[in-house]
Design a protein around this motif. Structure first.
Motif, PDB file in Angstrom:
ATOM      1  N   UNK A  24       5.872   1.586 -12.284  1.00 48.49           N
ATOM      2  CA  UNK A  24       6.147   0.207 -11.638  1.00 48.49           C
ATOM      3  C   UNK A  24       7.751   0.158 -11.058  1.00 48.49           C
ATOM      4  N   UNK A  25       8.517   0.795 -11.967  1.00 51.79           N
ATOM      5  CA  UNK A  25       9.892   0.336 -11.365  1.00 51.79           C
ATOM      6  C   UNK A  25      10.362   1.338 -10.038  1.00 51.79           C
TER       7      UNK A  25
ATOM      8  N   UNK B 252       0.735  -1.254  -0.009  1.00 54.96           N
ATOM      9  CA  UNK B 252      -0.081  -0.206  -0.051  1.00 54.96           C
ATOM     10  C   UNK B 252       0.857   1.271   0.025  1.00 54.96           C
ATOM     11  N   UNK B 253       1.977   1.267   0.980  1.00 55.30           N
ATOM     12  CA  UNK B 253       2.529   2.423   0.888  1.00 55.30           C
ATOM     13  C   UNK B 253       3.550   2.683  -0.475  1.00 55.30           C
ATOM     14  N   UNK B 254       4.105   1.984  -0.999  1.00 61.57           N
ATOM     15  CA  UNK B 254       4.684   2.369  -2.175  1.00 61.57           C
ATOM     16  C   UNK B 254       3.978   2.432  -3.301  1.00 61.57           C
ATOM     17  N   UNK B 255       2.654   1.824  -3.299  1.00 60.67           N
ATOM     18  CA  UNK B 255       1.732   2.312  -4.388  1.00 60.67           C
ATOM     19  C   UNK B 255       1.494   3.652  -4.328  1.00 60.67           C
ATOM     20  N   UNK B 256       0.808   4.078  -3.006  1.00 58.48           N
ATOM     21  CA  UNK B 256       0.177   5.389  -2.852  1.00 58.48           C
ATOM     22  C   UNK B 256       1.508   6.541  -2.843  1.00 58.48           C
ATOM     23  N   UNK B 257       2.490   6.101  -2.294  1.00 62.69           N
ATOM     24  CA  UNK B 257       3.683   7.163  -2.231  1.00 62.69           C
ATOM     25  C   UNK B 257       4.151   7.547  -3.682  1.00 62.69           C
TER      26      UNK B 257
ATOM     27  N   UNK C  35       7.669   1.682  -7.583  1.00 60.76           N
ATOM     28  CA  UNK C  35       7.035   0.940  -6.649  1.00 60.76           C
ATOM     29  C   UNK C  35       7.792  -0.284  -6.381  1.00 60.76           C
ATOM     30  N   UNK C  36       8.521  -1.002  -7.338  1.00 63.59           N
ATOM     31  CA  UNK C  36       9.292  -2.391  -6.949  1.00 63.59           C
ATOM     32  C   UNK C  36      10.355  -1.774  -5.918  1.00 63.59           C
ATOM     33  N   UNK C  37      11.112  -0.690  -6.581  1.00 61.64           N
ATOM     34  CA  UNK C  37      12.267  -0.324  -5.711  1.00 61.64           C
ATOM     35  C   UNK C  37      11.936   0.059  -4.142  1.00 61.64           C
ATOM     36  N   UNK C  38      10.600   1.091  -4.179  1.00 58.00           N
ATOM     37  CA  UNK C  38      10.339   1.359  -2.670  1.00 58.00           C
ATOM     38  C   UNK C  38       9.919  -0.033  -1.904  1.00 58.00           C
ATOM     39  N   UNK C  39       9.476  -0.994  -2.765  1.00 63.01           N
ATOM     40  CA  UNK C  39       8.893  -2.202  -1.932  1.00 63.01           C
ATOM     41  C   UNK C  39      10.110  -2.766  -1.374  1.00 63.01           C
ATOM     42  N   UNK C  40      11.315  -3.134  -2.231  1.00 57.65           N
ATOM     43  CA  UNK C  40      12.165  -3.850  -1.602  1.00 57.65           C
ATOM     44  C   UNK C  40      13.011  -2.705  -0.588  1.00 57.65           C
ATOM     45  N   UNK C  41      13.081  -1.764  -0.598  1.00 54.97           N
ATOM     46  CA  UNK C  41      13.701  -0.991   0.352  1.00 54.97           C
ATOM     47  C   UNK C  41      13.092  -0.983   1.511  1.00 54.97           C
TER      48      UNK C  41
END
Length: 173
Positions: A153-154, A80-85, A156-162
């Protein structure tokens, strides 16, 4: 070369596009893994060294991150956080900034603006603001260079990984 029957149409161009797209997504994951690992190691070391001199503004970010069950934490921090942010701090901010010619003609200014706003939105401690501003610069830079090709999506994926690394390391503290 095109093969058609009554139910499907197939072309080599479609297959090549699918292969190119899947390679792009896998390269995003690989590069994102490497960048997020390097960044997080540097961030973690600097956080441990400078933590004694930090100025607390609004509590501990890990306390709010780890207050619920693990599946809620993962859902909030990695999905949720990476998608919204990413919508707010990259997509929307990039759109608004490009409306002004001062930003449109110099993408570096957009990266700096995105970093500044992303850092201020994570208002816990002074060191946390600085490190999330650096992270925000990575995210906005990735968004700008990937513009029109998997930019959202790039990030979002990087944010999710961090965030995933932050969750893992927070449980080992």
């Amino acid at each position: 070369m095109i093969y058609t029957d009554k139910t499907k149409s197939f072309s080599i161009k479609k297959v090549n596009k699918y292969i190119r797209d899947s390679r792009a997504v896998s390269s995003i994951l690989i590069v994102g893994s490497i960048l997020s690992s390097i960044y997080f190691i540097v961030w973690f070391i600097s956080y441990k060294i400078l933590n004694g001199w930090d100025i607390v503004l609004d509590g501990d970010p890990n306390a709010s991150l780890l207050k619920g069950p693990l599946y809620i934490t993962v859902l909030e921090a990695m999905i949720i956080g990476p998608l919204i942010e990413t919508v707010i701090f990259q997509k929307f901010l990039y759109f608004i900034a490009t409306l002004f010619s001062w930003f449109r003609h110099n993408k570096c200014r957009i990266v700096i603006l995105g970093a500044f706003i992303f850092g201020l939105a994570h208002f816990f401690t002074l060191l946390y603001i600085i490190t999330t501003a650096i992270t925000g610069a990575f995210f906005m830079y990735l968004y700008v260079i990937k513009q029109h090709k998997y930019a959202y999506w790039s990030v979002v994926i990087l944010h999710s990984m961090i965030n995933g690394l932050a969750i893992i390391l927070s449980y080992f503290e």
